[in-house]
Design a protein around this motif. Structure first.
Motif, PDB file in Angstrom:
ATOM      1  N   LEU A 136       0.781  -1.045   0.186  1.00 42.70           N
ATOM      2  CA  LEU A 136       0.025  -0.126   0.062  1.00 42.70           C
ATOM      3  C   LEU A 136       0.933   1.114  -0.023  1.00 42.70           C
ATOM      4  CD1 LEU A 136      -2.644  -1.259   2.371  1.00 42.70           C
ATOM      5  CD2 LEU A 136      -3.071  -0.427   0.165  1.00 42.70           C
ATOM      6  N   LEU A 137       1.959   1.184   0.816  1.00 47.78           N
ATOM      7  CA  LEU A 137       2.892   2.329   0.761  1.00 47.78           C
ATOM      8  C   LEU A 137       3.398   2.473  -0.603  1.00 47.78           C
ATOM      9  CD1 LEU A 137       4.352   2.021   4.339  1.00 47.78           C
ATOM     10  CD2 LEU A 137       2.619   3.550   3.614  1.00 47.78           C
ATOM     11  N   VAL A 138       3.931   1.370  -1.285  1.00 45.98           N
ATOM     12  CA  VAL A 138       4.452   1.648  -2.628  1.00 45.98           C
ATOM     13  C   VAL A 138       3.355   2.075  -3.582  1.00 45.98           C
ATOM     14  CG1 VAL A 138       5.357   0.283  -4.581  1.00 45.98           C
ATOM     15  CG2 VAL A 138       6.123  -0.216  -2.404  1.00 45.98           C
ATOM     16  N   GLU A 139       2.201   1.895  -3.383  1.00 51.90           N
ATOM     17  CA  GLU A 139       1.032   2.243  -4.112  1.00 51.90           C
ATOM     18  C   GLU A 139       1.028   3.622  -4.005  1.00 51.90           C
ATOM     19  OE1 GLU A 139      -2.032   2.751  -7.049  1.00 51.90           O
ATOM     20  OE2 GLU A 139      -0.404   1.245  -6.881  1.00 51.90           O
ATOM     21  N   ALA A 140       1.060   4.163  -2.698  1.00 54.37           N
ATOM     22  CA  ALA A 140       0.858   5.470  -2.472  1.00 54.37           C
ATOM     23  C   ALA A 140       2.001   6.363  -2.894  1.00 54.37           C
ATOM     24  CB  ALA A 140       1.083   5.964  -0.827  1.00 54.37           C
ATOM     25  N   GLU A 141       3.421   5.694  -3.020  1.00 49.25           N
ATOM     26  CA  GLU A 141       4.503   6.460  -3.624  1.00 49.25           C
ATOM     27  C   GLU A 141       4.328   6.598  -5.295  1.00 49.25           C
ATOM     28  OE1 GLU A 141       8.505   7.989  -3.478  1.00 49.25           O
ATOM     29  OE2 GLU A 141       7.264   7.450  -1.887  1.00 49.25           O
ATOM     30  N   ALA A 200       9.372   3.099   3.859  1.00 48.65           N
ATOM     31  CA  ALA A 200       8.596   3.799   2.573  1.00 48.65           C
ATOM     32  C   ALA A 200       9.550   4.411   1.800  1.00 48.65           C
ATOM     33  CB  ALA A 200       7.387   4.471   3.287  1.00 48.65           C
ATOM     34  N   GLY A 201       9.126   5.135   0.815  1.00 51.31           N
ATOM     35  CA  GLY A 201       9.842   5.738  -0.315  1.00 51.31           C
ATOM     36  C   GLY A 201       9.784   7.355   0.339  1.00 51.31           C
ATOM     37  N   PRO A 202      10.743   8.173  -0.441  1.00 51.71           N
ATOM     38  CA  PRO A 202      10.748   9.395   0.226  1.00 51.71           C
ATOM     39  C   PRO A 202       9.545  10.242  -0.062  1.00 51.71           C
ATOM     40  CG  PRO A 202      12.172   9.154  -1.919  1.00 51.71           C
ATOM     41  CD  PRO A 202      11.562   7.938  -1.305  1.00 51.71           C
ATOM     42  N   ASP A 203       8.613  10.203  -1.039  1.00 52.47           N
ATOM     43  CA  ASP A 203       7.580  11.005  -1.217  1.00 52.47           C
ATOM     44  C   ASP A 203       6.525  10.801  -0.147  1.00 52.47           C
ATOM     45  OD1 ASP A 203       8.706  12.097  -3.373  1.00 52.47           O
ATOM     46  OD2 ASP A 203       7.591  10.762  -4.684  1.00 52.47           O
ATOM     47  N   VAL A 204       6.494   9.517   0.139  1.00 52.90           N
ATOM     48  CA  VAL A 204       5.354   8.877   1.244  1.00 52.90           C
ATOM     49  C   VAL A 204       6.070   9.610   2.767  1.00 52.90           C
ATOM     50  CG1 VAL A 204       4.666   6.810   2.585  1.00 52.90           C
ATOM     51  CG2 VAL A 204       4.574   6.955   0.074  1.00 52.90           C
ATOM     52  N   ARG A 205       7.309   9.220   2.882  1.00 50.03           N
ATOM     53  CA  ARG A 205       7.713   9.824   4.292  1.00 50.03           C
ATOM     54  C   ARG A 205       7.630  11.335   4.451  1.00 50.03           C
ATOM     55  NH1 ARG A 205      12.180   6.483   3.055  1.00 50.03           N
ATOM     56  NH2 ARG A 205      13.418   8.339   2.824  1.00 50.03           N
ATOM     57  N   HIS A 206       7.627  12.134   3.250  1.00 48.06           N
ATOM     58  CA  HIS A 206       7.538  13.358   3.340  1.00 48.06           C
ATOM     59  C   HIS A 206       6.111  13.908   3.581  1.00 48.06           C
ATOM     60  CE1 HIS A 206       7.955  17.618   2.239  1.00 48.06           C
ATOM     61  NE2 HIS A 206       7.015  17.567   1.335  1.00 48.06           N
ATOM     62  N   VAL A 207       5.212  13.170   3.100  1.00 45.07           N
ATOM     63  CA  VAL A 207       3.852  13.504   3.008  1.00 45.07           C
ATOM     64  C   VAL A 207       3.303  12.971   4.411  1.00 45.07           C
ATOM     65  CG1 VAL A 207       1.370  12.602   2.558  1.00 45.07           C
ATOM     66  CG2 VAL A 207       3.014  13.009   0.765  1.00 45.07           C
ATOM     67  N   SER A 267      -3.444   9.529  -3.201  1.00 44.08           N
ATOM     68  CA  SER A 267      -2.785   8.827  -2.598  1.00 44.08           C
ATOM     69  C   SER A 267      -3.348   8.647  -1.102  1.00 44.08           C
ATOM     70  CB  SER A 267      -0.979   9.237  -2.449  1.00 44.08           C
ATOM     71  OG  SER A 267      -1.102  10.552  -1.940  1.00 44.08           O
ATOM     72  N   ALA A 268      -4.174   9.685  -0.651  1.00 46.02           N
ATOM     73  CA  ALA A 268      -4.470   9.832   0.883  1.00 46.02           C
ATOM     74  C   ALA A 268      -5.175   8.486   1.125  1.00 46.02           C
ATOM     75  CB  ALA A 268      -5.269  10.906   0.776  1.00 46.02           C
ATOM     76  N   PRO A 269      -6.335   7.867   0.539  1.00 49.45           N
ATOM     77  CA  PRO A 269      -7.099   6.847   0.992  1.00 49.45           C
ATOM     78  C   PRO A 269      -6.017   5.709   1.041  1.00 49.45           C
ATOM     79  CG  PRO A 269      -7.986   7.551  -1.294  1.00 49.45           C
ATOM     80  CD  PRO A 269      -6.784   8.650  -0.818  1.00 49.45           C
ATOM     81  N   VAL A 270      -5.054   5.483   0.237  1.00 46.26           N
ATOM     82  CA  VAL A 270      -4.153   4.304   0.251  1.00 46.26           C
ATOM     83  C   VAL A 270      -3.610   4.440   1.599  1.00 46.26           C
ATOM     84  CG1 VAL A 270      -2.162   3.193  -0.842  1.00 46.26           C
ATOM     85  CG2 VAL A 270      -4.077   4.070  -2.110  1.00 46.26           C
ATOM     86  N   LEU A 271      -3.008   5.734   2.027  1.00 51.23           N
ATOM     87  CA  LEU A 271      -2.233   5.946   3.110  1.00 51.23           C
ATOM     88  C   LEU A 271      -2.879   5.594   4.418  1.00 51.23           C
ATOM     89  CD1 LEU A 271       0.069   9.081   2.634  1.00 51.23           C
ATOM     90  CD2 LEU A 271       0.795   6.598   2.770  1.00 51.23           C
ATOM     91  N   ASP A 272      -4.263   6.088   4.341  1.00 46.57           N
ATOM     92  CA  ASP A 272      -5.060   5.886   5.440  1.00 46.57           C
ATOM     93  C   ASP A 272      -5.500   4.366   5.683  1.00 46.57           C
ATOM     94  OD1 ASP A 272      -5.114   8.653   5.952  1.00 46.57           O
ATOM     95  OD2 ASP A 272      -7.145   8.652   5.050  1.00 46.57           O
ATOM     96  N   THR A 273      -5.641   3.616   4.449  1.00 48.92           N
ATOM     97  CA  THR A 273      -5.656   2.297   4.733  1.00 48.92           C
ATOM     98  C   THR A 273      -4.463   1.507   5.257  1.00 48.92           C
ATOM     99  OG1 THR A 273      -7.332   2.270   2.693  1.00 48.92           O
ATOM    100  CG2 THR A 273      -6.275   0.199   3.292  1.00 48.92           C
ATOM    101  N   ALA A 274      -3.385   2.005   4.854  1.00 44.38           N
ATOM    102  CA  ALA A 274      -2.064   1.246   5.196  1.00 44.38           C
ATOM    103  C   ALA A 274      -2.060   1.570   6.793  1.00 44.38           C
ATOM    104  CB  ALA A 274      -0.761   1.850   4.471  1.00 44.38           C
ATOM    105  N   LEU A 275      -2.193   2.979   7.099  1.00 44.00           N
ATOM    106  CA  LEU A 275      -1.995   2.960   8.693  1.00 44.00           C
ATOM    107  C   LEU A 275      -3.180   2.375   9.342  1.00 44.00           C
ATOM    108  CD1 LEU A 275      -1.714   7.069   7.932  1.00 44.00           C
ATOM    109  CD2 LEU A 275       0.176   5.508   9.238  1.00 44.00           C
ATOM    110  N   ARG A 276      -4.464   2.376   8.912  1.00 54.03           N
ATOM    111  CA  ARG A 276      -5.468   1.738   9.496  1.00 54.03           C
ATOM    112  C   ARG A 276      -5.266   0.161  10.000  1.00 54.03           C
ATOM    113  NH1 ARG A 276      -9.174  -1.272   7.477  1.00 54.03           N
ATOM    114  NH2 ARG A 276      -8.956  -0.166   5.608  1.00 54.03           N
ATOM    115  N   LEU A 277      -4.637  -0.433   8.614  1.00 54.34           N
ATOM    116  CA  LEU A 277      -4.381  -1.891   9.076  1.00 54.34           C
ATOM    117  C   LEU A 277      -2.979  -2.093   9.873  1.00 54.34           C
ATOM    118  CD1 LEU A 277      -4.311  -2.978   5.163  1.00 54.34           C
ATOM    119  CD2 LEU A 277      -5.763  -3.868   7.058  1.00 54.34           C
ATOM    120  N   ALA A 278      -2.263  -0.971   9.847  1.00 51.09           N
ATOM    121  CA  ALA A 278      -0.872  -1.007  10.778  1.00 51.09           C
ATOM    122  C   ALA A 278      -1.120  -1.073  12.285  1.00 51.09           C
ATOM    123  CB  ALA A 278       0.213  -0.308  10.297  1.00 51.09           C
ATOM    124  N   ALA A 279      -2.357  -0.145  12.434  1.00 55.38           N
ATOM    125  CA  ALA A 279      -2.451   0.311  13.705  1.00 55.38           C
ATOM    126  C   ALA A 279      -2.689  -0.798  14.694  1.00 55.38           C
ATOM    127  CB  ALA A 279      -3.752   1.211  13.891  1.00 55.38           C
TER     128      ALA A 279
END
Length: 171
Positions: A36-41, A75-82, A52-64
């Motif tokens: 999911l983080l690669v997809e967001a990237e 995660a890639g630099p763009d995701v980490r920046h966001v 990318s926001a819903p994908v990040l939200d899903t990744a965070l919801r699954l990880a919680a």
């Protein structure tokens, strides 16, 4: 992850194919969150931060529930920046992960499962647990699978951690 490697080489369609195979629920949690983080990237590289926001939200919801952090660090630099600049970014979510109350077991553990769980806290192998309980190795494996399922985790150490959070090891 292969999809990330394809994305780094600007092979977007190949990365997307790999991500589609990982997106279903049959893959373990960690690779699924990483995918999911690669997809967001990938979406961020195509200048689609809103997509990318819903994908990040899903990744965070699954990880919680598992308090899974490593895929976010990798995660890639763009995701980490966001995540770092978003008001709901990494610090917010890592704080939320720490505050997430443990979910109760799906169903109560049997007496034998609790006994196996106590042996798991001692870091005994399956064979050592079988010997201590005077049962077969297959019986121990069955109990461990039941524990993992009932506690909603994928690993033995996660089962011990979840059991401690739920107060199942306080007897």
């Amino acid at each position: 992850m292969r999809a990330a490697a394809h994305l780094r080489r600007n092979e977007d369609s190949r990365a997307q194919q790999i991500l589609a195979t990982v997106a279903d629920g049959s893959v373990a949690l960690r690779p699924r969150v990483a995918a999911l983080l690669v997809e967001a990237e990938r979406r961020l590289r195509h200048r689609s931060p809103l997509r990318s926001a819903p994908v990040l939200d899903t990744a965070l919801r699954l990880a919680a529930p598992e308090r899974l952090r490593l895929p976010f660090r990798q995660a890639g630099p763009d995701v980490r920046h966001v995540l770092a600049t978003d008001p709901r970014g990494t610090q917010y979510w890592l704080g939320r992960l720490a505050e997430t109350p443990p979910t109760p077991p799906v169903e109560a553990l049997t007496a034998r499962e609790r006994e196996v769980l106590r042996h798991l806290t001692d870091l005994l192998t399956t064979e050592e647990i079988a010997e201590a309980m005077v049962v077969s190795v297959n019986t121990v494996r069955t109990h461990v699978r039941g524990i993992l399922r009932k506690l909603g985790v994928n690993r033995r150490y996660a089962a011990v951690r979840r059991a401690r959070e739920l107060g199942l090891l306080d007897d």
